[in-house]
Design an enzyme around this catalytic site. Structure first.
Site, mmCIF file in Angstrom:
data_model
loop_
_atom_site.group_PDB
_atom_site.id
_atom_site.type_symbol
_atom_site.label_atom_id
_atom_site.label_comp_id
_atom_site.label_asym_id
_atom_site.label_seq_id
_atom_site.Cartn_x
_atom_site.Cartn_y
_atom_site.Cartn_z
ATOM 1 C CG ASP A 55 -1.747 -1.252 1.363
ATOM 2 O OD1 ASP A 55 -2.148 -1.813 0.327
ATOM 3 O OD2 ASP A 55 -1.967 -1.699 2.510
ATOM 4 C CD GLU A 233 -8.463 -3.821 -1.856
ATOM 5 O OE1 GLU A 233 -9.156 -3.998 -0.829
ATOM 6 O OE2 GLU A 233 -7.405 -4.457 -2.078
#
Length: 364
Positions: A55, A233
């Site tokens: 991430d 997402e």
């Protein structure tokens, strides 16, 4: 009595030793490939930037870059003028959660933004409660604020949870501005404590820590390449030079090699709060490339080269198949271009361990 060797025999012995040494050296030099010269670090770098870094996120302030990724138990920042050289840098821990409570565990996907002259970090966290299938069921989005000029200094204060009227499981929050209005986008479940389909939602912001009204669903898995895990997402917005808005997101489960980047395009003069004004691309814009050592590329961010002439994307990917959502995911960056129709062209994931020209204007 000292015995001296015969001169002729001594010369023959020296000759045999010399010949054996030369032959042995020739054999060893043919037993493996020649090590290539080390790439010039002053002009090139190689992906991945770090061995681990799920991430990843970059916020650019002029020629200074702030980098972060999921650390799990804390939030840290790296300040650098050379994003391609992260391997030479160290995190500064800027915030550590309490030992217990609703935001004490599983800190995921922090994002740094500068809004209204202050710094904000958006992150997902929970209390550690899991469903029977192992899902972390209490994730919500939270906001930290810092008034210092440099976000690696000063004091970070928790502003609280950021949530719409319908307060549901939420991760991967991001912020963008359009026509003077700030918007918050994130990934969430439709129901409560229901680890089913992950969808991307949007809400207006009244300030950097408060949402206006309820959420609106922008996209959910619909194409085959999005269905391996039923996930949308990691949304992030980028605009082209003409101001056209693109929302780049991750699709399919991060535990699969089907994980890939998709794209939504906001219609000209469209309303970001109207799902019908967003057009979904039918194919991934960045996907697994086994030959290049990139499996399940996703969770993107964007930045420009220090001299402002190049556009770059940052994302994570696994170096081998079937590694899932673990710390084997590593951050990679690559330059991208724009097509004639104004859409971004990310190409293929760049090959790992292959020299790539550093961002233009980066400090040497």
């Amino acid at each position: 009595m000292e015995t001296r060797p015969n001169n002729r025999n001594w010369l023959l012995l020296i000759g045999w030793v010399f010949l054996f040494t030369q032959c042995k050296g020739s054999d060893e030099s043919n037993q493996g490939p020649v090590t290539p010269p080390t790439p010039d670090a002053a002009t090139t770098f190689t992906n991945p930037l770090l061995i681990s870094g799920p991430d990843p996120w970059v916020y650019q302030q002029g020629q200074t870059y702030y980098y972060t990724h999921t650390l799990g138990d804390r939030i840290g920042l790296i300040k650098t003028q050379a994003i391609s050289q992260l391997k030479n840098e160290r995190f500064t821990t800027v915030w550590t959660p309490p030992a217990t409570g609703p935001y004490s565990k599983n800190l995921w996907a922090p994002e740094l933004h500068q809004l209204n002259g202050k710094w904000y970090i958006y992150f997902a966290a929970d209390d550690g409660t899991q469903a029977s299938n192992g899902a972390d069921i209490n994730h919500r989005m939270y906001v930290l604020e810092n008034e210092a000029a440099d976000p690696t200094t000063g004091t970070w204060t928790l502003k609280g949870k950021i949530a719409p009227t319908t307060d549901r499981w939420a991760i991967d929050g991001s912020v963008f501005e359009h026509n003077g209005q700030m918007y918050f986008i994130w990934s969430g479940w439709q129901g409560s404590n229901d680890p089913g389909i992950q969808q991307i939602y949007i809400a207006k912001m009244t300030n950097p820590w408060t949402l206006e009204g309820d959420r609106v669903m922008l996209t959910r898995p619909t194409f085959d390449w999005e269905m391996n895990g039923l996930v949308n997402e990691g949304p992030g917005v980028i605009k082209n030079a003409a101001g056209k808005v693109f929302l780049i997101y991750s699709a399919s489960g991060c535990w699969t090699d089907s994980y890939a980047l998709g794209r939504l395009t906001l219609r000209d003069n469209g309303n970001p709060m109207n799902p019908d004004d967003w057009i979904k691309a039918p194919t991934p814009v960045l996907a697994t490339n086994a030959d290049n050592g990139a499996f399940g590329p996703g969770h993107n961010g964007f930045f420009k080269s220090p001299d402002g002439t190049e556009d770059w994307i940052i994302y994570h990917a696994n170096p081998a198949p079937n590694l899932g959502c673990n710390n084997s995911r590593s951050p990679r960056i690559q330059k991208f271009t724009w097509r004639a129709d104004g859409t971004p062209d990310f190409g293929q994931p760049v090959k790992v361990n292959t020299p790539v020209a550093r961002p233009s204007g980066e400090v040497k």
